[in-house]
Design an enzyme around this catalytic site. Structure first.
Site, PDB file in Angstrom:
ATOM      1  N   THR A 158       0.962  -1.242  -0.154  1.00 29.65           N
ATOM      2  CA  THR A 158       0.062  -0.109  -0.094  1.00 29.65           C
ATOM      3  C   THR A 158       0.637   0.945  -0.589  1.00 29.65           C
ATOM      4  O   THR A 158       1.827   1.088   0.772  1.00 29.65           O
ATOM      5  CB  THR A 158      -0.482   0.019   1.090  1.00 29.65           C
ATOM      6  OG1 THR A 158      -1.684   1.003   1.573  1.00 29.65           O
ATOM      7  CG2 THR A 158      -0.116  -0.321   2.736  1.00 29.65           C
ATOM      8  N   ASP A 159       0.226   2.587  -0.727  1.00 26.30           N
ATOM      9  CA  ASP A 159       1.151   3.327  -0.649  1.00 26.30           C
ATOM     10  C   ASP A 159       0.623   4.437   0.992  1.00 26.30           C
ATOM     11  O   ASP A 159       2.073   5.094   1.621  1.00 26.30           O
ATOM     12  CB  ASP A 159       0.879   4.656  -1.513  1.00 26.30           C
ATOM     13  CG  ASP A 159      -1.087   4.835  -1.322  1.00 26.30           C
ATOM     14  OD1 ASP A 159      -1.728   4.797  -0.382  1.00 26.30           O
ATOM     15  OD2 ASP A 159      -2.361   5.775  -1.640  1.00 26.30           O
ATOM     16  N   GLU A 160       0.073   3.586   2.183  1.00 26.06           N
ATOM     17  CA  GLU A 160       0.302   3.780   3.405  1.00 26.06           C
ATOM     18  C   GLU A 160       1.747   4.545   4.057  1.00 26.06           C
ATOM     19  O   GLU A 160       1.823   4.755   5.034  1.00 26.06           O
ATOM     20  CB  GLU A 160      -1.019   3.462   3.895  1.00 26.06           C
ATOM     21  CG  GLU A 160      -2.330   3.550   3.337  1.00 26.06           C
ATOM     22  CD  GLU A 160      -3.730   3.792   4.271  1.00 26.06           C
ATOM     23  OE1 GLU A 160      -4.382   3.043   4.040  1.00 26.06           O
ATOM     24  OE2 GLU A 160      -3.097   3.835   6.237  1.00 26.06           O
ATOM     25  N   TYR A 162      -2.032   0.147  10.886  1.00 30.82           N
ATOM     26  CA  TYR A 162      -2.386  -1.494   9.914  1.00 30.82           C
ATOM     27  C   TYR A 162      -0.732  -0.821   8.588  1.00 30.82           C
ATOM     28  O   TYR A 162      -0.272  -1.612   8.224  1.00 30.82           O
ATOM     29  CB  TYR A 162      -3.499  -0.920   9.110  1.00 30.82           C
ATOM     30  CG  TYR A 162      -3.402  -1.560   7.359  1.00 30.82           C
ATOM     31  CD1 TYR A 162      -3.558  -2.171   7.181  1.00 30.82           C
ATOM     32  CD2 TYR A 162      -3.182  -0.132   6.117  1.00 30.82           C
ATOM     33  CE1 TYR A 162      -3.108  -2.457   6.034  1.00 30.82           C
ATOM     34  CE2 TYR A 162      -3.216  -0.194   5.347  1.00 30.82           C
ATOM     35  CZ  TYR A 162      -3.427  -1.633   4.726  1.00 30.82           C
ATOM     36  OH  TYR A 162      -3.055  -1.948   3.198  1.00 30.82           O
ATOM     37  N   LYS A 179       2.496  -3.911   7.698  1.00 33.11           N
ATOM     38  CA  LYS A 179       2.540  -3.208   5.722  1.00 33.11           C
ATOM     39  C   LYS A 179       3.503  -3.197   5.660  1.00 33.11           C
ATOM     40  O   LYS A 179       4.577  -3.584   4.573  1.00 33.11           O
ATOM     41  CB  LYS A 179       1.599  -2.744   4.742  1.00 33.11           C
ATOM     42  CG  LYS A 179      -0.432  -3.222   5.016  1.00 33.11           C
ATOM     43  CD  LYS A 179       0.005  -4.912   4.475  1.00 33.11           C
ATOM     44  CE  LYS A 179      -0.138  -4.416   2.699  1.00 33.11           C
ATOM     45  NZ  LYS A 179      -0.442  -5.882   2.499  1.00 33.11           N
TER      46      LYS A 179
HETATM   47  P1  NAD Z   1      -9.950  -6.967   2.004  1.00 34.56           P
HETATM   48  O1  NAD Z   1      -9.907  -7.814   3.075  1.00 34.56           O
HETATM   49  O2  NAD Z   1     -11.340  -6.933   1.304  1.00 34.56           O
HETATM   50  O3  NAD Z   1      -8.976  -8.864   1.704  1.00 34.56           O
HETATM   51  C1  NAD Z   1      -8.167  -9.438   2.487  1.00 34.56           C
HETATM   52  C2  NAD Z   1      -8.847 -11.298   2.075  1.00 34.56           C
HETATM   53  O4  NAD Z   1      -7.360 -11.834   2.626  1.00 34.56           O
HETATM   54  C3  NAD Z   1      -9.538 -11.462   2.992  1.00 34.56           C
HETATM   55  O5  NAD Z   1     -10.413 -11.989   2.405  1.00 34.56           O
HETATM   56  C4  NAD Z   1      -9.228 -12.227   4.240  1.00 34.56           C
HETATM   57  O6  NAD Z   1     -10.379 -13.311   4.549  1.00 34.56           O
HETATM   58  C5  NAD Z   1      -7.865 -12.813   4.029  1.00 34.56           C
HETATM   59  N1  NAD Z   1      -7.507 -12.633   4.873  1.00 34.56           N
HETATM   60  C6  NAD Z   1      -7.116 -12.023   6.546  1.00 34.56           C
HETATM   61  N2  NAD Z   1      -6.379 -12.839   7.142  1.00 34.56           N
HETATM   62  C7  NAD Z   1      -6.112 -14.282   6.233  1.00 34.56           C
HETATM   63  C8  NAD Z   1      -5.147 -14.903   7.028  1.00 34.56           C
HETATM   64  N3  NAD Z   1      -4.475 -14.900   8.025  1.00 34.56           N
HETATM   65  N4  NAD Z   1      -4.924 -16.451   5.759  1.00 34.56           N
HETATM   66  C9  NAD Z   1      -5.344 -16.432   4.687  1.00 34.56           C
HETATM   67  N5  NAD Z   1      -6.411 -15.275   4.311  1.00 34.56           N
HETATM   68  C10 NAD Z   1      -6.766 -14.179   4.786  1.00 34.56           C
HETATM   69  O7  NAD Z   1      -8.384  -6.636   1.965  1.00 34.56           O
HETATM   70  P2  NAD Z   1      -8.196  -6.182  -0.245  1.00 34.56           P
HETATM   71  O8  NAD Z   1      -9.306  -4.667   0.013  1.00 34.56           O
HETATM   72  O9  NAD Z   1      -8.871  -7.011  -0.565  1.00 34.56           O
HETATM   73  O10 NAD Z   1      -6.670  -5.831   0.044  1.00 34.56           O
HETATM   74  C11 NAD Z   1      -5.806  -6.667  -0.552  1.00 34.56           C
HETATM   75  C12 NAD Z   1      -4.711  -6.590  -0.182  1.00 34.56           C
HETATM   76  O11 NAD Z   1      -3.911  -4.952  -1.394  1.00 34.56           O
HETATM   77  C13 NAD Z   1      -3.827  -6.322   1.073  1.00 34.56           C
HETATM   78  O12 NAD Z   1      -2.638  -6.884   1.565  1.00 34.56           O
HETATM   79  C14 NAD Z   1      -4.106  -4.138   1.368  1.00 34.56           C
HETATM   80  O13 NAD Z   1      -3.379  -4.218   1.880  1.00 34.56           O
HETATM   81  C15 NAD Z   1      -3.421  -4.312  -0.147  1.00 34.56           C
HETATM   82  N6  NAD Z   1      -3.947  -2.891  -0.828  1.00 34.56           N
HETATM   83  C16 NAD Z   1      -5.596  -2.200  -0.303  1.00 34.56           C
HETATM   84  C17 NAD Z   1      -6.232  -1.421  -1.161  1.00 34.56           C
HETATM   85  C18 NAD Z   1      -7.290  -0.652  -0.955  1.00 34.56           C
HETATM   86  O14 NAD Z   1      -7.285   0.331  -1.083  1.00 34.56           O
HETATM   87  N7  NAD Z   1      -8.272  -1.779  -0.610  1.00 34.56           N
HETATM   88  C19 NAD Z   1      -4.631  -0.267  -1.372  1.00 34.56           C
HETATM   89  C20 NAD Z   1      -3.543  -0.892  -1.347  1.00 34.56           C
HETATM   90  C21 NAD Z   1      -3.018  -2.483  -0.371  1.00 34.56           C
HETATM   91  O1  DAU Z   2      -4.202   3.959   0.448  1.00 30.70           O
HETATM   92  C1  DAU Z   2      -3.671   2.632   0.119  1.00 30.70           C
HETATM   93  C2  DAU Z   2      -5.331   2.609   1.720  1.00 30.70           C
HETATM   94  O2  DAU Z   2      -6.634   2.092   1.225  1.00 30.70           O
HETATM   95  C3  DAU Z   2      -4.834   0.486   2.013  1.00 30.70           C
HETATM   96  O3  DAU Z   2      -3.845   0.295   2.344  1.00 30.70           O
HETATM   97  C4  DAU Z   2      -5.701   0.094   2.709  1.00 30.70           C
HETATM   98  O4  DAU Z   2      -6.373  -1.356   3.363  1.00 30.70           O
HETATM   99  C5  DAU Z   2      -7.661   0.443   2.444  1.00 30.70           C
HETATM  100  O5  DAU Z   2      -8.773   1.039   3.378  1.00 30.70           O
HETATM  101  C6  DAU Z   2      -7.883   2.231   2.029  1.00 30.70           C
HETATM  102  O6  DAU Z   2      -6.983   3.201   3.531  1.00 30.70           O
HETATM  103  P1  DAU Z   2      -7.838   4.553   4.098  1.00 30.70           P
HETATM  104  O7  DAU Z   2      -7.898   5.008   5.292  1.00 30.70           O
HETATM  105  O8  DAU Z   2      -7.792   5.520   3.021  1.00 30.70           O
HETATM  106  O9  DAU Z   2      -9.656   3.662   3.532  1.00 30.70           O
HETATM  107  P2  DAU Z   2     -10.765   4.365   4.064  1.00 30.70           P
HETATM  108  O10 DAU Z   2     -11.971   3.903   2.699  1.00 30.70           O
HETATM  109  O11 DAU Z   2     -10.976   3.512   5.457  1.00 30.70           O
HETATM  110  O12 DAU Z   2     -10.800   5.909   4.156  1.00 30.70           O
HETATM  111  C7  DAU Z   2     -10.845   6.470   2.764  1.00 30.70           C
HETATM  112  C8  DAU Z   2     -11.259   7.931   3.831  1.00 30.70           C
HETATM  113  O13 DAU Z   2     -12.140   8.427   3.549  1.00 30.70           O
HETATM  114  C9  DAU Z   2      -9.717   8.320   4.684  1.00 30.70           C
HETATM  115  O14 DAU Z   2      -9.131   9.841   4.505  1.00 30.70           O
HETATM  116  C10 DAU Z   2     -11.372   7.881   6.383  1.00 30.70           C
HETATM  117  C11 DAU Z   2     -12.548   8.699   5.510  1.00 30.70           C
HETATM  118  N1  DAU Z   2     -13.300   7.840   5.899  1.00 30.70           N
HETATM  119  C12 DAU Z   2     -13.599   7.084   6.526  1.00 30.70           C
HETATM  120  C13 DAU Z   2     -14.782   6.169   6.329  1.00 30.70           C
HETATM  121  C14 DAU Z   2     -14.849   4.625   6.697  1.00 30.70           C
HETATM  122  C15 DAU Z   2     -14.641   9.030   6.128  1.00 30.70           C
HETATM  123  O15 DAU Z   2     -14.245   9.897   6.273  1.00 30.70           O
HETATM  124  N2  DAU Z   2     -15.569   7.832   6.436  1.00 30.70           N
HETATM  125  C16 DAU Z   2     -16.576   7.145   6.852  1.00 30.70           C
HETATM  126  O16 DAU Z   2     -17.066   6.205   7.579  1.00 30.70           O
END
Ligand code: NAD
Ligand code: DAU
Length: 364
Positions: free
Chosen positions: A133-135, A159, A163
């Site tokens: 992630t970019d975080e 988190y 990562k």
């Molecule tokens: P998600 O939570 O929807 O999916 C994660 C999956 O991993 C789930 O199906 C969960 O059951 C599985 N999991 C969790 N713990 C596990 C374990 N111990 N063993 C096996 N499976 C397990 O998340 P996502 O949004 O699809 O994210 C996927 C990946 O991408 C993550 O590594 C996250 O850090 C990364 N990522 C997500 C975002 C985003 O915006 N969603 C952005 C940047 C990076």
């Molecule tokens: O940048 C990549 C990341 O993006 C991933 O690594 C994470 O897995 C993914 O969950 C996401 O993280 P964020 O914290 O940026 O996403 P989230 O959807 O939780 O929140 C997006 C923005 O919106 C953040 O500034 C918080 C805000 N927010 C979020 C929720 C859930 C609100 O204002 N209200 C809300 O109810």
């Protein structure tokens, strides 16, 4: 032909990736390993469940012995590692599972890959692709340049700290043991199968149900939105053409403040209701069903502790070296995503089960 192990392949991005891969690489073996930490994720692979190339295993990535036998018995040559605890707010309430899965779990996978691929030499070529992630790069001010692959790590939440730790372990297994790894760090994804605890899907389901749209702090935090289909193509490019040991940033080139994004969603919803009168009886609690603006649901709530102000991705490396281009604009992507949630009400109602409601009530 590849033989893939997709960890977390039942999650949001993982399931989209599995759909994408099976569509474009017919005949490749795809083994999905997912613990199904959210019961609802079980349904995310429904459209491809009958494909003979797909094998689903419900297990924890920390089960090294099981991963080793899967790699060996299935002669898998590629790991695409999505599995993680992924929600920042959950990591604030309970960091332990994040350390367990994101750090210990990733290390278990690396150990299994090292044993079977490097020591036993079970396959001629291998690739371990780590999805990050970019975080991990921390928070930007309004005027800072976007994150590049050389931006120093400065994770701010439990988190992102876990990562970051996993990224370092992946890097170390390349430099120390010669494991063939690549890593991608991407921005905020959105699209189909997105669990409604994250911003965009939460806003959609709340808009339809007439529930408050919780805006953390002043709503001016900025995220760089990436449609999940663009992310999947980016990962595919890295797996196929990326250089071992390298890191690639993947972004959508679509920065927006949370408030701008929420206002856009509200306009999309209002326009849909104005066009399609059937929505009024399907979603009678939505303000739009009564001609009221959806923005009336916007509610400012307490800010997230340590809330990162801005993320922005500079993805010129993957563009220049691998030919990546984000294809979905934020406007098109938001419209398509809203249409998907309208067409898949059964899916989102099913994932909002008891454990989901418990998490939401703890948060708001
Ligand atoms: P998600 O939570 O929807 O999916 C994660 C999956 O991993 C789930 O199906 C969960 O059951 C599985 N999991 C969790 N713990 C596990 C374990 N111990 N063993 C096996 N499976 C397990 O998340 P996502 O949004 O699809 O994210 C996927 C990946 O991408 C993550 O590594 C996250 O850090 C990364 N990522 C997500 C975002 C985003 O915006 N969603 C952005 C940047 C990076
Ligand atoms: O940048 C990549 C990341 O993006 C991933 O690594 C994470 O897995 C993914 O969950 C996401 O993280 P964020 O914290 O940026 O996403 P989230 O959807 O939780 O929140 C997006 C923005 O919106 C953040 O500034 C918080 C805000 N927010 C979020 C929720 C859930 C609100 O204002 N209200 C809300 O109810």
């Amino acid at each position: 032909m590849r033989r893939l192990l997709v960890t977390g392949g039942a999650g949001f991005i993982g399931a989209n990736f599995v759909h994408h891969w099976l569509q474009h690489h017919a005949g490749d073996r795809v083994v999905v390993l997912d613990a199904l930490t959210y019961a609802g994720n079980r349904n995310n692979l429904d459209p491809v469940r009958q494909r003979p190339e797909l094998h689903f295993v419900q297990a924890d990535i920390a089960d090294t012995a099981l991963v080793e036998s899967l790699l060996r018995d299935e002669r898998l040559d590629t790991i695409v590692h999505f599995a993680a605890e992924s929600h920042v707010d959950r990591s604030i309430h309970g960091p332990d599972t994040f350390v367990q899965t994101n750090v210990i779990g990733t290390h278990s996978l690396l150990k299994a890959a090292r044993k079977v691929w490097l020591e036993e030499k079970a396959v001629a070529q291998h690739r371990f692709h780590h999805v990050s992630t970019d975080e991990v790069y921390g928070s930007l001010s309004a005027t800072d340049p976007a994150f590049t692959e050389t931006t120093p790590y400065a994770p701010n939440s439990p988190y992102s700290a876990t990562k970051a730790a996993s990224d370092h372990l992946v890097r170390a297994y390349h430099h120390t043991y010669g494991l063939n790894v690549t890593t991608s760090n991407c921005s905020n994804n959105y699209g189909p199968y997105h669990f409604p605890e994250k911003l965009i899907p939460l806003m959609i389901v709340n808009l339809l149900q007439g529930k408050p749209l919780p805006v953390y702090g002043d709503g001016q935090n900025i995220r760089d939105w990436l449609h999940v289909s663009d992310h999947c193509r980016g990962i595919e490019l890295v797996i196929n053409n990326g250089v071992a040991g390298q890191v690639y940033n993947i972004g959508g080139g679509a920065e927006a403040t949370n408030l701008t994004l929420i206002n856009s969603m509200c306009s999309i919803v209002d326009a849909h209701f104005a066009r399609d009168s059937a929505l009024k009886s399907r979603f009678p609690n939505a303000p739009a069903a009564h001609g009221k603006p959806s923005t009336s649901l916007i509610t400012y709530v307490k800010d997230r502790p340590g809330h990162d102000r801005r993320y922005a991705i500079d993805c010129r490396k993957i563009e220049n070296e691998l030919g990546y281009r984000a294809q979905t604009t934020l406007d098109t992507g938001l419209r398509a995503t809203f249409a998907w949630y309208l067409a898949n009400e059964t899916w989102w109602r099913a994932v909002m089960d008891g454990s989901y409601r418990e998490c939401i009530s703890q948060q708001y």
